[in-house]
Design a protein around this motif. Structure first.
Motif, PDB file in Angstrom:
ATOM      1  N   VAL A  95       0.817  -0.934  -0.064  1.00  0.00           N
ATOM      2  CA  VAL A  95      -0.054   0.288   0.058  1.00  0.00           C
ATOM      3  C   VAL A  95       0.586   1.326  -0.136  1.00  0.00           C
ATOM      4  O   VAL A  95       1.482   1.261   0.960  1.00  0.00           O
ATOM      5  N   GLU A  96       0.386   1.680  -0.920  1.00  0.00           N
ATOM      6  CA  GLU A  96       1.142   3.551  -1.067  1.00  0.00           C
ATOM      7  C   GLU A  96       0.292   4.267  -1.597  1.00  0.00           C
ATOM      8  O   GLU A  96       0.060   4.428  -2.927  1.00  0.00           O
ATOM      9  N   SER A  97      -0.217   4.823  -0.787  1.00  0.00           N
ATOM     10  CA  SER A  97       0.249   4.867   0.745  1.00  0.00           C
ATOM     11  C   SER A  97      -1.043   4.462   1.685  1.00  0.00           C
ATOM     12  O   SER A  97      -2.556   5.197   0.612  1.00  0.00           O
TER      13      SER A  97
ATOM     14  N   TYR B  51       4.124   4.934   4.704  1.00  0.00           N
ATOM     15  CA  TYR B  51       3.509   6.094   4.490  1.00  0.00           C
ATOM     16  C   TYR B  51       4.659   7.566   4.736  1.00  0.00           C
ATOM     17  O   TYR B  51       5.410   7.026   4.348  1.00  0.00           O
ATOM     18  N   ASN B  52       4.007   8.667   4.934  1.00  0.00           N
ATOM     19  CA  ASN B  52       5.292   9.623   5.535  1.00  0.00           C
ATOM     20  C   ASN B  52       4.421  10.412   6.397  1.00  0.00           C
ATOM     21  O   ASN B  52       3.586  10.731   7.008  1.00  0.00           O
ATOM     22  N   PHE B  53       5.959  11.238   7.134  1.00  0.00           N
ATOM     23  CA  PHE B  53       5.531  11.908   8.334  1.00  0.00           C
ATOM     24  C   PHE B  53       5.683  13.066   7.954  1.00  0.00           C
ATOM     25  O   PHE B  53       6.293  14.199   8.708  1.00  0.00           O
ATOM     26  N   MET B  54       5.845  13.618   6.419  1.00  0.00           N
ATOM     27  CA  MET B  54       6.517  15.257   6.304  1.00  0.00           C
ATOM     28  C   MET B  54       5.151  16.171   6.007  1.00  0.00           C
ATOM     29  O   MET B  54       3.672  15.906   5.660  1.00  0.00           O
ATOM     30  N   PRO B  55       5.304  17.417   6.814  1.00  0.00           N
ATOM     31  CA  PRO B  55       3.650  18.203   7.549  1.00  0.00           C
ATOM     32  C   PRO B  55       4.057  18.533   5.515  1.00  0.00           C
ATOM     33  O   PRO B  55       4.340  19.363   4.938  1.00  0.00           O
TER      34      PRO B  55
ATOM     35  N   LEU C  72       3.812  18.803   2.489  1.00  0.00           N
ATOM     36  CA  LEU C  72       3.867  18.823   1.273  1.00  0.00           C
ATOM     37  C   LEU C  72       4.881  17.973   0.719  1.00  0.00           C
ATOM     38  O   LEU C  72       5.242  16.543   1.849  1.00  0.00           O
ATOM     39  N   ASP C  73       3.807  16.778   0.148  1.00  0.00           N
ATOM     40  CA  ASP C  73       4.273  15.186   0.143  1.00  0.00           C
ATOM     41  C   ASP C  73       5.691  15.641  -0.208  1.00  0.00           C
ATOM     42  O   ASP C  73       7.080  14.036  -0.437  1.00  0.00           O
ATOM     43  N   TRP C  74       5.953  15.606  -1.389  1.00  0.00           N
ATOM     44  CA  TRP C  74       7.539  15.783  -2.307  1.00  0.00           C
ATOM     45  C   TRP C  74       7.470  17.041  -3.487  1.00  0.00           C
ATOM     46  O   TRP C  74       6.100  17.804  -3.284  1.00  0.00           O
ATOM     47  N   ALA C  75       8.542  17.993  -3.580  1.00  0.00           N
ATOM     48  CA  ALA C  75       8.423  19.341  -3.929  1.00  0.00           C
ATOM     49  C   ALA C  75       9.648  18.859  -5.211  1.00  0.00           C
ATOM     50  O   ALA C  75      10.572  18.361  -5.519  1.00  0.00           O
TER      51      ALA C  75
ATOM     52  N   PHE D  73      -2.387  14.080  -7.002  1.00  0.00           N
ATOM     53  CA  PHE D  73      -2.213  12.518  -6.945  1.00  0.00           C
ATOM     54  C   PHE D  73      -1.909  11.683  -6.034  1.00  0.00           C
ATOM     55  O   PHE D  73      -2.378  10.721  -5.969  1.00  0.00           O
ATOM     56  N   VAL D  74      -1.181  12.540  -5.367  1.00  0.00           N
ATOM     57  CA  VAL D  74      -0.364  11.936  -4.154  1.00  0.00           C
ATOM     58  C   VAL D  74      -1.025  12.317  -2.816  1.00  0.00           C
ATOM     59  O   VAL D  74      -0.958  11.609  -1.384  1.00  0.00           O
ATOM     60  N   ASN D  75      -1.174  13.951  -2.504  1.00  0.00           N
ATOM     61  CA  ASN D  75      -1.763  14.456  -0.996  1.00  0.00           C
ATOM     62  C   ASN D  75      -3.222  15.224  -1.057  1.00  0.00           C
ATOM     63  O   ASN D  75      -3.418  15.862  -2.109  1.00  0.00           O
TER      64      ASN D  75
ATOM     65  N   VAL E 138       8.145   4.190   7.075  1.00  0.00           N
ATOM     66  CA  VAL E 138       8.017   5.005   6.239  1.00  0.00           C
ATOM     67  C   VAL E 138       8.953   5.477   4.803  1.00  0.00           C
ATOM     68  O   VAL E 138      10.012   5.228   5.170  1.00  0.00           O
ATOM     69  N   HIS E 139       8.455   6.286   4.492  1.00  0.00           N
ATOM     70  CA  HIS E 139       9.284   7.072   2.996  1.00  0.00           C
ATOM     71  C   HIS E 139       9.582   7.858   3.844  1.00  0.00           C
ATOM     72  O   HIS E 139       9.454   9.482   4.090  1.00  0.00           O
ATOM     73  N   PRO E 140      11.088   8.507   3.232  1.00  0.00           N
ATOM     74  CA  PRO E 140      11.881   9.298   3.944  1.00  0.00           C
ATOM     75  C   PRO E 140      11.291  10.810   3.272  1.00  0.00           C
ATOM     76  O   PRO E 140      10.358  10.980   1.963  1.00  0.00           O
TER      77      PRO E 140
ATOM     78  N   VAL F 265      10.810   0.721  -9.227  1.00  0.00           N
ATOM     79  CA  VAL F 265      11.603   1.911  -9.830  1.00  0.00           C
ATOM     80  C   VAL F 265      10.353   2.771  -9.358  1.00  0.00           C
ATOM     81  O   VAL F 265       9.022   3.259  -9.717  1.00  0.00           O
ATOM     82  N   ASP F 266      11.018   4.212  -9.440  1.00  0.00           N
ATOM     83  CA  ASP F 266      10.621   5.657  -9.402  1.00  0.00           C
ATOM     84  C   ASP F 266      11.331   6.067 -10.637  1.00  0.00           C
ATOM     85  O   ASP F 266      12.488   6.630 -10.787  1.00  0.00           O
ATOM     86  N   HIS F 267      10.023   7.670 -10.606  1.00  0.00           N
ATOM     87  CA  HIS F 267      10.608   9.145 -11.125  1.00  0.00           C
ATOM     88  C   HIS F 267      10.733   8.700 -12.778  1.00  0.00           C
ATOM     89  O   HIS F 267      12.771   9.055 -12.686  1.00  0.00           O
ATOM     90  N   ALA F 268      11.261   8.175 -12.861  1.00  0.00           N
ATOM     91  CA  ALA F 268      11.803   7.574 -14.781  1.00  0.00           C
ATOM     92  C   ALA F 268      12.130   9.109 -15.835  1.00  0.00           C
ATOM     93  O   ALA F 268      11.063   9.917 -15.322  1.00  0.00           O
TER      94      ALA F 268
END
Ligand code: DNO
Length: 390
Positions: A62-64, A102-106, A108-111, A185-187, A240-242, A346-349
């Motif tokens: 499961v993500e996420s 899951y992530n514990f980022m306040p 913003l999920d990613w930038a 799409f993720v947040n 947890v996702h970094p 794989v990710d972000h290709a």
């Protein structure tokens, strides 16, 4: 490792049948239609599981399962939200889905600041330009005290390189990239339909007034302690996702960025079900992280691997590098040897060969990811072969 692929559900333009043809074994997905904080019922979980299995695949990860902001900043509704989270976990466990990212980022999920940064060969990649991000922070978001978050060289680049080429259209594009396209799409906090994403974003940032890294760590440990009994009962591995990028941004506390951070959350709740998503890409966005060494150190507590890697520049910018980067080969070698069955995607290709016309979610192209999966599969085969020869 188990070859998995992030699939966004029945509306994804990439179908499960296509994935079977390219060697994917397991699916990484979420119940994207359920709003953050609501229970994933047994019925909804089983519907997704049956759909995946009817195509000869399995639901591996499961993500996420999103952790609501109120759990992160300890709002009054957090205990109820944690109860809902536990119920969702139990329903997943009953269905045999046992790895939960899951992530514990306040907020913003990613930038990223550019989703189609051109490569010399005609493909394009995701890119993070620190000066453009600082421009967004200082001049668009107008966060009080934002300048103090950047060094003199970044502020010089903002004034001399970024500001002169920013007009209303370029600003709107930057907002769309940072707040909408990367997040929508993720947040669950942000939607493509939001009419004033900047205002929405400001009010989300306000939720974290007075929350520093120490407080956020406490809140993460509180959450993990509360859910561990359910994870023990159903043998669910939380990972947890970094933080992506692995550095402090927008004055928000970020607590999964480096070796010391990882050690701290593992020590805070010393249960094998409390683990890490080893996202080599996020960790490598910070030049101070020795990613192959981190893979060796934390292989035992890693339950999910994201295979990608970044090339950081001295000025703080970074781009996604080739999946053939020697650091990624080392990471693959470590997990292939130490955690042979761990799910990996794989990710972000890159965007390539017509991907750019397909409207895929940012970072989730088809041809680019297929090529990357081919590369990583080749590494895995070579590693397995040389192991069996020893
Ligand atoms: C971006 C992803 C993240 C990740 C979440 C996990 O492409 O790596 O959105 O899925 O942070 O919770």
């Amino acid at each position: 490792m188990e070859k998995t692929w992030r699939w966004f559900g029945p509306n994804d333009k990439i179908t499960l049948d296509m994935l079977r043809q390219i060697g994917v074994e397991g699916i990484v997905t979420a119940l994207h239609h359920i709003p953050n904080g609501e229970v994933w019922t047994a019925e909804e979980v089983n519907k997704m599981k049956d759909l995946i299995e009817s195509h000869g695949l399995r639901w591996s990860v499961v993500e996420s399962l999103p952790v609501c902001e109120a759990i992160k900043y300890a709002g009054p509704e957090r205990d109820q939200l944690i109860e809902n989270y536990k119920e969702s976990l139990a329903n997943l466990g009953r269905a045999g889905v046992k790895t939960v990212c899951y992530n514990f980022m306040p907020v913003l999920d990613w930038a990223r600041t550019d989703l189609e940064y051109p490569n010399p060969d005609g493909t394009s990649n995701l890119y993070f330009n620190l000066a453009e991000f600082a421009y967004f922070d200082i001049h668009i978001l107008k966060r009080p005290g934002a300048e103090a978050s950047y060094d003199a060289e970044t502020l010089r680049r903002v004034a001399e390189e970024v500001a002169p080429r920013m007009d209303a259209e370029a600003e709107a594009r930057l907002v769309d990239t940072i707040i909408v396209k990367t997040q929508g799409f993720v947040n669950g906090n942000i939607s493509e339909q939001d009419l004033n994403p900047v205002e929405k974003f400001r009010s989300l940032l306000d939720l974290y007034k007075g929350i520093d890294a120490e407080k956020l760590r406490e809140n993460m440990a509180y959450f993990l302690r509360a859910i561990m009994p359910v994870c023990d009962e159903w043998d669910i591995n939380m990972c947890v996702h970094p933080d992506d990028p692995a550095m402090q941004i927008l004055g928000l506390p970020r607590i999964v960025t480096c070796d010391a951070d990882i050690q701290a959350f593992l020590d805070a709740v010393p249960n094998p079900h409390n683990g890490l998503t080893f996202c080599a890409g996020s960790l490598s966005s910070n030049a101070a992280n020795d990613v192959p060494a981190l893979a060796k150190k934390y292989a035992g507590r890693t339950h999910f691997v994201h295979a990608r890697i970044c090339a950081p520049k001295p000025n703080g910018d970074f781009k996604e590098a080739s999946h053939l980067d020697p650091r990624l080969i080392e990471v693959v070698r470590t997990f292939e040897k130490e955690r042979p069955g761990v799910p990996m995607r794989v990710d972000h290709a890159p965007l390539m060969l017509g991907d750019e016309k397909m409207g895929y979610n940012a970072g989730y192209s088809f041809h680019g990811r297929m090529l990357a999966l081919g590369m990583v599969s080749g590494m895995m085969a070579a590693i397995q072969h040389s192991q069996s020869d020893c």
